[in-house]
Write a protein that holds these residues in place. Sequence first.
Motif, PDB file in Angstrom:
ATOM      1  N   ASP A   1      26.489  19.964  23.626  1.00 36.79           N
ATOM      2  CA  ASP A   1      25.662  20.901  23.512  1.00 36.79           C
ATOM      3  C   ASP A   1      24.485  20.830  22.496  1.00 36.79           C
ATOM      4  N   TYR A   2      25.043  20.539  21.432  1.00 35.97           N
ATOM      5  CA  TYR A   2      24.148  20.489  20.135  1.00 35.97           C
ATOM      6  C   TYR A   2      22.850  19.569  20.142  1.00 35.97           C
ATOM      7  N   PHE A   3      23.176  18.629  21.145  1.00 35.61           N
ATOM      8  CA  PHE A   3      22.124  17.381  21.262  1.00 35.61           C
ATOM      9  C   PHE A   3      20.835  18.042  21.843  1.00 35.61           C
ATOM     10  N   ASP A   4      19.771  17.778  20.862  1.00 38.75           N
ATOM     11  CA  ASP A   4      18.419  18.168  21.191  1.00 38.75           C
ATOM     12  C   ASP A   4      17.488  17.444  20.254  1.00 38.75           C
ATOM     13  N   LEU A   5      17.162  15.999  20.771  1.00 32.59           N
ATOM     14  CA  LEU A   5      16.565  15.206  19.967  1.00 32.59           C
ATOM     15  C   LEU A   5      15.098  15.578  19.602  1.00 32.59           C
ATOM     16  N   ALA A   6      14.348  16.408  20.463  1.00 33.60           N
ATOM     17  CA  ALA A   6      13.125  16.852  20.029  1.00 33.60           C
ATOM     18  C   ALA A   6      13.153  17.650  18.850  1.00 33.60           C
ATOM     19  N   LYS A   7      14.074  18.602  18.757  1.00 35.85           N
ATOM     20  CA  LYS A   7      14.444  19.405  17.849  1.00 35.85           C
ATOM     21  C   LYS A   7      14.512  18.785  16.238  1.00 35.85           C
ATOM     22  N   ASP A   8      15.098  17.553  16.382  1.00 34.85           N
ATOM     23  CA  ASP A   8      15.283  16.925  15.180  1.00 34.85           C
ATOM     24  C   ASP A   8      13.881  16.406  14.787  1.00 34.85           C
ATOM     25  N   HIS A   9      12.928  16.407  15.714  1.00 36.81           N
ATOM     26  CA  HIS A   9      11.603  15.726  15.330  1.00 36.81           C
ATOM     27  C   HIS A   9      10.490  16.777  15.283  1.00 36.81           C
ATOM     28  N   GLY A  10      10.652  17.674  14.713  1.00 33.12           N
ATOM     29  CA  GLY A  10       9.631  18.729  14.838  1.00 33.12           C
ATOM     30  C   GLY A  10       9.248  19.413  16.191  1.00 33.12           C
ATOM     31  N   GLY A  11      10.250  19.370  17.107  1.00 38.76           N
ATOM     32  CA  GLY A  11      10.028  19.831  18.476  1.00 38.76           C
ATOM     33  C   GLY A  11       9.261  19.140  19.355  1.00 38.76           C
ATOM     34  N   VAL A  12       8.684  17.897  18.972  1.00 36.89           N
ATOM     35  CA  VAL A  12       8.249  16.828  19.668  1.00 36.89           C
ATOM     36  C   VAL A  12       8.787  15.540  20.193  1.00 36.89           C
ATOM     37  N   LEU A  13       9.444  15.569  21.377  1.00 39.36           N
ATOM     38  CA  LEU A  13      10.057  14.038  21.638  1.00 39.36           C
ATOM     39  C   LEU A  13       9.685  12.980  21.360  1.00 39.36           C
ATOM     40  N   ALA A  14       8.266  13.082  21.545  1.00 42.20           N
ATOM     41  CA  ALA A  14       7.635  11.584  21.401  1.00 42.20           C
ATOM     42  C   ALA A  14       7.673  11.139  19.867  1.00 42.20           C
ATOM     43  N   ARG A  15       7.701  11.917  18.711  1.00 41.62           N
ATOM     44  CA  ARG A  15       7.847  11.860  17.633  1.00 41.62           C
ATOM     45  C   ARG A  15       9.129  11.033  17.318  1.00 41.62           C
ATOM     46  N   ALA A  16      10.196  11.338  17.959  1.00 45.29           N
ATOM     47  CA  ALA A  16      11.455  10.401  17.657  1.00 45.29           C
ATOM     48  C   ALA A  16      11.223   8.971  18.356  1.00 45.29           C
ATOM     49  N   PHE A  17      10.227   8.692  18.907  1.00 44.52           N
ATOM     50  CA  PHE A  17      10.312   6.921  19.276  1.00 44.52           C
ATOM     51  C   PHE A  17       9.008   6.862  18.790  1.00 44.52           C
ATOM     52  N   GLN A  18       8.390   7.245  17.753  1.00 42.54           N
ATOM     53  CA  GLN A  18       7.112   6.875  17.136  1.00 42.54           C
ATOM     54  C   GLN A  18       7.093   5.363  16.560  1.00 42.54           C
ATOM     55  N   ASN A  19       6.310   4.588  16.923  1.00 38.62           N
ATOM     56  CA  ASN A  19       6.151   3.117  16.548  1.00 38.62           C
ATOM     57  C   ASN A  19       7.519   2.474  17.022  1.00 38.62           C
TER      58      ASN A  19
END
Lengths: 397, 212
Positions: free
Chosen positions: A298-316
Amino acid sequence: MTHGAATQSDRRNEAIDPSSAVVRFGADAPLALEGGGTLGPWAIAYQTYGTLNADRSNAILLCHALTGDQHVANENPVTGKPGWWETMVGPGKPFDTERFFIICSNVLGSCLGTTGPASINPDTGQAYALDFPVVTIRDMVNAQARLVDHFGIDTLFCVAGGSMGGMQVLEWAATYPQRVFAAMPIATAAKHTAQNIAFHEVGRQAVMADPDWRKGRYLEAGTRPEKGLAVARMAAHITYLSEQALHRKFGRNFQDRSAPTFSFDADFEVESYLRYQGRSFVERFDANSYLFLTRAMDYFDLAKDHGGVLARAFQNAKTRFCVVSFTSDWLFPTRDSRAIVHALNAAGASVSFVEIETDKGHDAFLLDVPELFKTTRGFIDSAARARGLPASGDSAL
Amino acid sequence: MSPITLTEDAASARVDLHNLAALVEAGSRVLDVGCGDGSLLRLLAEKRGVDARGIELSQSGVNECVAKGLSVIQGDADTDLVYYPDASFDYVILSQTLQAMRKPRDVIDHMLRIGRRAIVSFPNFGHWKIRLQILTTGRMPVTENLAYSWYETPNIHFCTINDFIDLCDEMGAQIEYASALDRFGMPVETRLPRLFWNLFGEQAVFVLSRKI
């Protein structure tokens, strides 16, 4: 002692003294938790298959789903059934144990030997129960990273898994991008939706409404919230299937009878099947673990951990991804996978995406789906070539 | 890294794919929109050392590509190009697919946004055989290359070479290279004026960039 109690004591043995290999970390090597605080001493139980090569470059970490465990490709010590991914893991299979070193560990918070609510709290000498900290997908991944460190493995050749396992794959790629060469998130999402959370809440409330749950202290009380956990499993199990699959398997068929009994017996095959699913689940799974693991999802929200932008989670990200969804999966529908793919595209990552046609619902990732085997084989083999590892059927390609 | 060996598939790839591949700088980043079974991508990866990605609508096509080890996502060019960031590729290729797009102009627009260059190949509806068929039969033409009847064709936006040049002008796209091909994918005599291309070219290939 009833038969149920005997099984319960077997399961407790697997929780506290598992038949799997275990790495134990002392109080001096605690695990820092996302929710604050630390856990220690703690342990992680795991199975491995195949051989780690000399430069430790052929390791694949498989991440199991909510009620899965580390027994991917061997007989399960609790149920006596085959491993949960024997279709995918073994000699000559897509995750080829003759070429790769396969690791699967029991997730943090579970009940097959890795520290969880059924483990003994060193402060009290009793099971943690609800005193166990609420752990997250990232905590699970950090625990796995410690196990990977233990093997002296710097970069995993691949991290793969479905459903909650897929969440761990995404978290691995986001948290340890340098340590993941290839990633295969299957039938998963970068966040749990309101509907996902809603179904989990039904399950948790069913467990907690069972008087035998005893506010989580059922182990000391010698009880077990069997009914509540069974109802939770029954409700969840429906979400793992599809309407078409239920219809194909059961239709409106009667169970061992030719006409309705005008009672609340399990007249229909589908009722009998669900009751069986509920019953067999409580034999093998700890109710409190179910609460904690559903919460982690339930707590999983990868975008939220990266400023709300999922793409940032995978930058570079240098990791190569293969995202897989199934047409009839309404729990983690294709649009969830597309959101991951779009984020990976936006981040410029190397990504393949396949939506596999099947009526088997969310559970398809665990079942005999030839397209999944073909996709996995193609992805793993090409990644292996890129990594300088032997690929199967190089010439047959 | 293991040495890359040319597979039989790539060696025997169609002439038109080789001609397309020759337009691409070695070692560049390429997105092939509507990449089918991945023949062009594989050729680019193996012969030109290209970082090759693709989008393909059909599941069977995507699965074949992934099985070949290509980075291909299942998606629709008409709706999914929007998710690619600006200038993220050196080339975006649309091979023989323009006429099947719902919004060809938008697709080309996105291609020029996503790539430094766009490479577009399409069947030329101005070819003399097609003109002759309409003139003589009074019916929608059906040719070897365009084998569908009007009511079942996926090709919903045909254009001629002249039409395409007009569109490029309208969009402010720079034509860096253009070539008309015969039915075998071989270039039509390039010294002929473009009027003749539009008559004798069965297909056309354009390399476009955004006018600065």
